[in-house]
Every structure is written in C-alpha cells, then in structure tokens.
Design a protein around this motif. Sequence first.
Motif, PDB file in Angstrom:
ATOM      1  N   ARG A 157       0.836  -1.198   0.000  1.00  0.00           N
ATOM      2  CA  ARG A 157       0.000   0.000   0.000  1.00  0.00           C
ATOM      3  C   ARG A 157       0.872   1.251   0.000  1.00  0.00           C
ATOM      4  O   ARG A 157       1.805   1.372   0.786  1.00  0.00           O
ATOM      5  N   ALA A 158       0.552   2.154  -0.901  1.00  0.00           N
ATOM      6  CA  ALA A 158       1.293   3.404  -1.043  1.00  0.00           C
ATOM      7  C   ALA A 158       0.466   4.315  -1.933  1.00  0.00           C
ATOM      8  O   ALA A 158      -0.665   3.994  -2.299  1.00  0.00           O
ATOM      9  N   GLU A 159       1.012   5.475  -2.290  1.00  0.00           N
ATOM     10  CA  GLU A 159       0.347   6.315  -3.278  1.00  0.00           C
ATOM     11  C   GLU A 159       0.248   5.539  -4.585  1.00  0.00           C
ATOM     12  O   GLU A 159       1.160   4.770  -4.937  1.00  0.00           O
ATOM     13  N   ILE A 160      -0.840   5.731  -5.299  1.00  0.00           N
ATOM     14  CA  ILE A 160      -1.057   4.946  -6.514  1.00  0.00           C
ATOM     15  C   ILE A 160       0.057   5.162  -7.534  1.00  0.00           C
ATOM     16  O   ILE A 160       0.425   4.238  -8.271  1.00  0.00           O
ATOM     17  N   LYS A 161       0.649   6.360  -7.541  1.00  0.00           N
ATOM     18  CA  LYS A 161       1.772   6.623  -8.446  1.00  0.00           C
ATOM     19  C   LYS A 161       2.915   5.658  -8.179  1.00  0.00           C
ATOM     20  O   LYS A 161       3.519   5.095  -9.104  1.00  0.00           O
ATOM     21  N   GLU A 162       3.204   5.434  -6.902  1.00  0.00           N
ATOM     22  CA  GLU A 162       4.285   4.534  -6.515  1.00  0.00           C
ATOM     23  C   GLU A 162       3.896   3.079  -6.779  1.00  0.00           C
ATOM     24  O   GLU A 162       4.730   2.260  -7.181  1.00  0.00           O
ATOM     25  N   GLN A 163       2.623   2.742  -6.560  1.00  0.00           N
ATOM     26  CA  GLN A 163       2.179   1.372  -6.807  1.00  0.00           C
ATOM     27  C   GLN A 163       2.329   0.988  -8.278  1.00  0.00           C
ATOM     28  O   GLN A 163       2.689  -0.144  -8.600  1.00  0.00           O
ATOM     29  N   ILE A 164       2.059   1.942  -9.157  1.00  0.00           N
ATOM     30  CA  ILE A 164       2.225   1.689 -10.591  1.00  0.00           C
ATOM     31  C   ILE A 164       3.688   1.401 -10.915  1.00  0.00           C
ATOM     32  O   ILE A 164       4.012   0.484 -11.673  1.00  0.00           O
ATOM     33  N   LYS A 165       4.587   2.182 -10.333  1.00  0.00           N
ATOM     34  CA  LYS A 165       6.019   1.951 -10.532  1.00  0.00           C
ATOM     35  C   LYS A 165       6.422   0.566 -10.028  1.00  0.00           C
ATOM     36  O   LYS A 165       7.217  -0.137 -10.662  1.00  0.00           O
ATOM     37  N   MET A 169       8.169  -2.593 -11.973  1.00  0.00           N
ATOM     38  CA  MET A 169       9.401  -3.207 -11.476  1.00  0.00           C
ATOM     39  C   MET A 169       9.213  -4.705 -11.232  1.00  0.00           C
ATOM     40  O   MET A 169      10.145  -5.500 -11.401  1.00  0.00           O
ATOM     41  N   ALA A 170       7.984  -5.097 -10.855  1.00  0.00           N
ATOM     42  CA  ALA A 170       7.696  -6.510 -10.600  1.00  0.00           C
ATOM     43  C   ALA A 170       7.450  -7.290 -11.885  1.00  0.00           C
ATOM     44  O   ALA A 170       7.258  -8.507 -11.847  1.00  0.00           O
ATOM     45  N   GLY A 171       7.456  -6.603 -13.017  1.00  0.00           N
ATOM     46  CA  GLY A 171       7.246  -7.271 -14.292  1.00  0.00           C
ATOM     47  C   GLY A 171       5.791  -7.535 -14.629  1.00  0.00           C
ATOM     48  O   GLY A 171       5.495  -8.267 -15.575  1.00  0.00           O
ATOM     49  N   LEU A 172       4.871  -6.926 -13.873  1.00  0.00           N
ATOM     50  CA  LEU A 172       3.445  -7.135 -14.135  1.00  0.00           C
ATOM     51  C   LEU A 172       2.979  -6.363 -15.365  1.00  0.00           C
ATOM     52  O   LEU A 172       2.072  -6.803 -16.069  1.00  0.00           O
ATOM     53  N   ILE A 173       3.589  -5.212 -15.609  1.00  0.00           N
ATOM     54  CA  ILE A 173       3.225  -4.390 -16.757  1.00  0.00           C
ATOM     55  C   ILE A 173       4.485  -3.865 -17.426  1.00  0.00           C
ATOM     56  O   ILE A 173       5.530  -3.717 -16.787  1.00  0.00           O
ATOM     57  N   LEU A 177       2.509   0.203 -20.739  1.00  0.00           N
ATOM     58  CA  LEU A 177       1.334   0.012 -19.893  1.00  0.00           C
ATOM     59  C   LEU A 177       1.459   0.794 -18.591  1.00  0.00           C
ATOM     60  O   LEU A 177       0.465   1.272 -18.041  1.00  0.00           O
ATOM     61  N   SER A 178       2.685   0.941 -18.115  1.00  0.00           N
ATOM     62  CA  SER A 178       2.917   1.756 -16.928  1.00  0.00           C
ATOM     63  C   SER A 178       2.564   3.216 -17.213  1.00  0.00           C
ATOM     64  O   SER A 178       1.931   3.891 -16.389  1.00  0.00           O
ATOM     65  N   ASP A 179       2.967   3.691 -18.379  1.00  0.00           N
ATOM     66  CA  ASP A 179       2.619   5.066 -18.772  1.00  0.00           C
ATOM     67  C   ASP A 179       1.104   5.219 -18.886  1.00  0.00           C
ATOM     68  O   ASP A 179       0.536   6.245 -18.478  1.00  0.00           O
ATOM     69  N   ALA A 180       0.448   4.200 -19.445  1.00  0.00           N
ATOM     70  CA  ALA A 180      -1.013   4.236 -19.561  1.00  0.00           C
ATOM     71  C   ALA A 180      -1.655   4.274 -18.176  1.00  0.00           C
ATOM     72  O   ALA A 180      -2.623   5.015 -17.941  1.00  0.00           O
ATOM     73  N   ALA A 181      -1.109   3.491 -17.255  1.00  0.00           N
ATOM     74  CA  ALA A 181      -1.646   3.467 -15.893  1.00  0.00           C
ATOM     75  C   ALA A 181      -1.501   4.829 -15.220  1.00  0.00           C
ATOM     76  O   ALA A 181      -2.394   5.264 -14.473  1.00  0.00           O
ATOM     77  N   GLN A 182      -0.401   5.507 -15.477  1.00  0.00           N
ATOM     78  CA  GLN A 182      -0.220   6.835 -14.899  1.00  0.00           C
ATOM     79  C   GLN A 182      -1.261   7.821 -15.447  1.00  0.00           C
ATOM     80  O   GLN A 182      -1.743   8.695 -14.710  1.00  0.00           O
ATOM     81  N   GLU A 183      -1.616   7.680 -16.718  1.00  0.00           N
ATOM     82  CA  GLU A 183      -2.653   8.555 -17.280  1.00  0.00           C
ATOM     83  C   GLU A 183      -4.017   8.238 -16.662  1.00  0.00           C
ATOM     84  O   GLU A 183      -4.819   9.145 -16.413  1.00  0.00           O
ATOM     85  N   ILE A 184      -4.286   6.963 -16.424  1.00  0.00           N
ATOM     86  CA  ILE A 184      -5.522   6.599 -15.729  1.00  0.00           C
ATOM     87  C   ILE A 184      -5.542   7.245 -14.348  1.00  0.00           C
ATOM     88  O   ILE A 184      -6.564   7.765 -13.894  1.00  0.00           O
TER      89      ILE A 184
END
Length: 246
Positions: A157-165, A169-173, A177-184
């Motif tokens: 749990r953290a700020e969503i910006k950090e969770q996306i990063k 890093m975990a290879g999930l996206i 897709l990470s850039d897309a998640a940041q736009e979401i």
Amino acid sequence: MIALAYRASISNQREYRRCIGVNRLLGLLVADTEYPELYGFDWNCPHCGVAVHLKVRKQIKNPDSVEDWYSFCICECPRRGCLGVVFVKFDNNNNRIRAAYPYPGTSEQHFPDSIPSRIRTDMAEAVRAFAADCHKSVVVMCRRALQNIALDKKIPRAEIKEQIKQMQMAGLITKPLSDAAQEIRHFGGFGAHPQEDILDETTETDALKVFRQLDQIVRNIYVMPAETKELAKRRQGIQQKPGSKS
C-alpha cells in the motif's frame, strides 16, 4: 475482452454480432477492427437483454437549435415476448444512438472469470456510468480498478503513483502500460477532485480512452495469461493422444 462478456447469454450468431456492434457504439471494444460498425437503432434491449433493432414509435426533433442534430425517440423492442419501451437520444448526423434509458445492464458476470471479482465490479460500474454519460464517474472507477489490481497483486500500500512503478518493477506491466496506468491515475484524479482549469472537464472521448487503457492493462495481466494457459493445456492434451506428432 469486452466481446467475450456476452458469449454466455447470446446464443444466436447474428444476435452475437449485433451485440458486438452495440458494444462498439458504447466504445467498449478494443479489437474493433474485427467487426463492422453497426448504425441506426441497433441496441441491447435493457428489458430482455437481447441485441435488437429497436422500432421507433415516435421521433421528436430537439427544440434546442444548438444541438438540432439530436432527436428524441420513443422506441420499442421488436421481440414479441418483450415489447419493452426504450427512450432514446439519437444522433442524426452520425446515425447512431447516443444515449438510452433504461440503460443496458452490465454486471461483473459480463467479464471473463479470469479477472478478480472486485476489478470486474469496478469495470462494470464504469460501463454503466459511460452509458449514462457520467464521464467523470468512468475515469474514477477506472482509477479504482487500477488500485484494486495493485492490491490483488500484493503491491504494498502506497500512493497509486508509486504502486504503478512497483507493478512495472515486478514485471506485471511493461513501460507503455505503466505510462497508460499513470494517465488513468491522472484522469481519475481529475474526475474525483475539482480542478481550476480545463482539466475539470472530462469528455466522452477522455472516458473512452481511459477505459480502453484500463482494458489493455487488465487483458495483459489477467486475460491473456489465462487464455495462454488454456491453449497450452489443450496442446498438451492433443500431443498425448496416440499417433499425434509433437
């Protein structure tokens, strides 16, 4: 992925293709080049749940000269066992339904089972909000779904910006897709919190693009791995049959 949502409830191939067209009208199909655009009064009847061509019983021109290309219609489901009434806002310029009431229902059961329930629930609510022209609600629910993905994948749990990063890093996206998640994340924030500039306006196009970005992320994290596993299982079963070639 959205196209698969109706496979269990639509048995007739023609009605299935009509339902795909309805989803395109709502802007919810990623693989939109696979099917032709459907126009006119094709719609998913909110009463019987079948994709039909609505019968227009009465059509009234919009008295507002600013938007005189719209008309308001009282329509009826043509199915003898239904005959449900649907009120429609029709775009005469583009020959398509822009809004309708009651809205076609969408629930978590309309999405692939490979997606966790909480995420399917958020996505279904985003679809219902889109049908109701509640575009801020669409982007907020997309952001919520993104946070639920992080929780499902045990991202701390953290700020969503950090969770996306962390998901990247975990290879999930991937990086795109990470850039897309940041736009979401950004647009979900714009929808949830008042802004003092033009960013306070969330348009239909914004909502459409944000949902499609979320759809791609969900497809890559949940749907594609599940489908790949099914294909591998089928291939292995075929190879184990006597006389099969590897």
